[in-house]
Design an enzyme around this catalytic site. Sequence first.
Site, mmCIF file in Angstrom:
data_model
loop_
_atom_site.group_PDB
_atom_site.id
_atom_site.type_symbol
_atom_site.label_atom_id
_atom_site.label_comp_id
_atom_site.label_asym_id
_atom_site.label_seq_id
_atom_site.Cartn_x
_atom_site.Cartn_y
_atom_site.Cartn_z
ATOM 1 C CG HIS A 247 25.515 -6.168 -24.580
ATOM 2 N ND1 HIS A 247 25.528 -5.566 -23.412
ATOM 3 C CD2 HIS A 247 26.048 -7.270 -24.496
ATOM 4 C CE1 HIS A 247 26.335 -6.452 -22.837
ATOM 5 N NE2 HIS A 247 26.521 -7.430 -23.380
ATOM 6 C CG HIS B 20 32.584 -4.196 -21.555
ATOM 7 N ND1 HIS B 20 31.742 -4.723 -21.033
ATOM 8 C CD2 HIS B 20 32.877 -5.073 -22.542
ATOM 9 C CE1 HIS B 20 31.366 -5.678 -21.127
ATOM 10 N NE2 HIS B 20 32.042 -6.232 -22.313
#
Length: 298
Positions: free
Chosen positions: A90, A15
Amino acid sequence: LSKMKYSWLLFLGSHDSFSYWVDEKSPVGPDQATAIKRLARISLVRKIMKKWSVTQNLTFKEQLEAGIRYFDLRVSSKPGEVGHEIYFIHGLFGIKVWDGLKEINTFLEQHPKEVIFLDFNHFYAMDDSHHFFLIDRIRSAFGSKLCSVECVEYVTLHAWVQNELFVLIFYHYPLYREYPFLWPGNKMPAPWANTTNVHKLLQFLETTLEERSRYGTFHVSQAILTPRVKTIARHLIRGLKNTLVHRNLPMILNWVKAQKPGVMGVNIITSDFVELVDFAATVIALNDLLLDEDESAT
């Protein structure tokens, strides 16, 4: 196994695969709310953000060597930067996408029978010109290794390797239609539980597997817990790994051990910090169940 349908096999994914390094000195990314961007002018805030933005410890090369074959990729331009360079993102910016692609291609050159999935599923601060730039980078990195879109139901590892096709690119943006080597995002559904509760997560994973009736697609089971704002506020310094991942990974791994691959089973499982428990060996071993079924049938 190499002659079985690829969507029946079970693969391990990571992920936010690229988030092993993010730049706490860079501006906050366009994937964040305006309030966060304002707060992040304080360097301490960016240090805290890093603790919650990093979801992997291993580099691309190390992940590949550990058995990861599916990569979850989120990308962005840097607003205000001249040119069209694209970065992983991110919360904070990571490395250049080009550097990551080269690292992955180096592994493929050294391991000529491996097939990988690259899932570009979130784009930020990108217009069509940025996408053209990124797609050209993808083509430059992998060249003839890129696999053209096919009917998922009939694809086998054996067929791809025979034809020297080793990279599947899933691209969640309409421009995929203009390139034969870009698979549409809807061929890689990845339902998201969006919870901090491990029991709710496991129930969600079970439910979405039961609903896996969309023939003609791969399928991602996101075995991840997602912090809420109050989670981060209560555990600012501890970060994602120490707050949610460490204590819940064993229970998630137990769920994985109880799964089966196959047409209605698990296909790709993603996790944070994939090296913390023995995910790779567990996932790979589950594929033996397909061999057992095949032997029983014959």
